[in-house]
Design an enzyme around this catalytic site. Sequence first.
Site, short mmCIF file in Angstrom:
data_model
loop_
_atom_site.label_atom_id
_atom_site.label_comp_id
_atom_site.label_asym_id
_atom_site.label_seq_id
_atom_site.Cartn_x
_atom_site.Cartn_y
_atom_site.Cartn_z
N ARG A 1 -3.41 5.26 39.69
CA ARG A 1 -4.32 5.80 38.53
C ARG A 1 -4.09 5.53 37.23
NH1 ARG A 1 -9.00 4.97 38.11
NH2 ARG A 1 -8.81 5.46 40.54
N ASP B 1 -19.71 -0.67 2.09
CA ASP B 1 -20.03 0.33 3.25
C ASP B 1 -21.84 0.43 3.22
OD1 ASP B 1 -19.84 1.92 4.99
OD2 ASP B 1 -20.65 3.81 3.83
N GLU C 1 -13.42 2.06 -0.68
CA GLU C 1 -14.68 1.80 -0.20
C GLU C 1 -15.71 2.06 -1.57
OE1 GLU C 1 -16.36 3.69 3.54
OE2 GLU C 1 -17.36 5.20 1.95
N LYS D 1 -12.17 6.47 0.61
CA LYS D 1 -13.39 6.19 1.18
C LYS D 1 -14.17 7.20 0.30
CE LYS D 1 -14.28 5.25 5.17
NZ LYS D 1 -14.52 5.07 6.84
N LYS E 1 -11.30 5.00 14.79
CA LYS E 1 -12.02 5.58 15.92
C LYS E 1 -11.71 5.36 17.25
CE LYS E 1 -16.01 5.35 12.69
NZ LYS E 1 -17.48 4.76 12.31
#
Length: 281
Positions: free
Chosen positions: A97, A219, A197, A164, A132
């Site tokens: 697994r 962005d 950004e 950012k 992410k």
Amino acid sequence: MDKQLVHQFINNALAEDVGDGDHTSLATIPAGTQGKAKLLVKDKGILAGVELAAEIFSVIDPQLHLDVYLQDGAAVQPGDIAFEVTGSTHSILKAERLVLNCMQRMSGIATKTNQITQLLQGTHTKVLDTRKTTPNFRYFEKWAVRIGGGVNHRYALYDMILIKDNHVDYSGGIKNAIANAHQYLQHTGRTLQIEIEVRNLEELQQVLEAGGVDRIMFDNFSLADLRTAVSAVNGQYATEASGGITTETIYDYAACGVDYISVGALTHSAKSLDLSLKAVK
């Protein structure tokens, strides 16, 4: 391969899955039984995680023998056999697994990354991943991105300064954020690249006036604004586009001349490749 990190992951994963024993295998299969299993591909895509699988088998039982027929990065079709493993059936089943979970996830990411890189043929733009990622599985997901032909962005918060929108707003603006970053690097003695950004052409102009960065991220820019932005930068800094870019529009964004396009979907939306570990009778 970072073997220390990989082994720590394997041991933690086995503790979660096996606990004090694989009681089904122990109850049904006599001790000392030997056998063979094959890794069967059931989807079309890009294979990833073979090297990791070999390490998992080795950690669980160094006596297991692996015959590898397809390497990481191989284009695969349903019916392909990636490898065969021979040895203790208890050991094979204990590894099953964990090997499948890792390889299916990594192969899905490599497949999606490869699909996107193919869309950018004819441009100089490279595909970047993001943070992410799945907690405690980032190393392997970013590894899969590389196997699929993509490029890793920063690995984590500690290896790059990425200013950012929230950082800009909390620090009181573009110029403050950049100045504060340089002051921090000087104070700590660190040598980290700085990326910032920008949300619009006005913020871009503020960055160009301030200077002191290595890369500029655009962005959620429209195609028209992105072309204007790339022209304004004029090769002074590396450029990156992000936000709202789909497989249908990614070539058009790349054609604007950006060096990189970051795609969070490489890791947060990839569909696992269907693989199976089957006993060879």
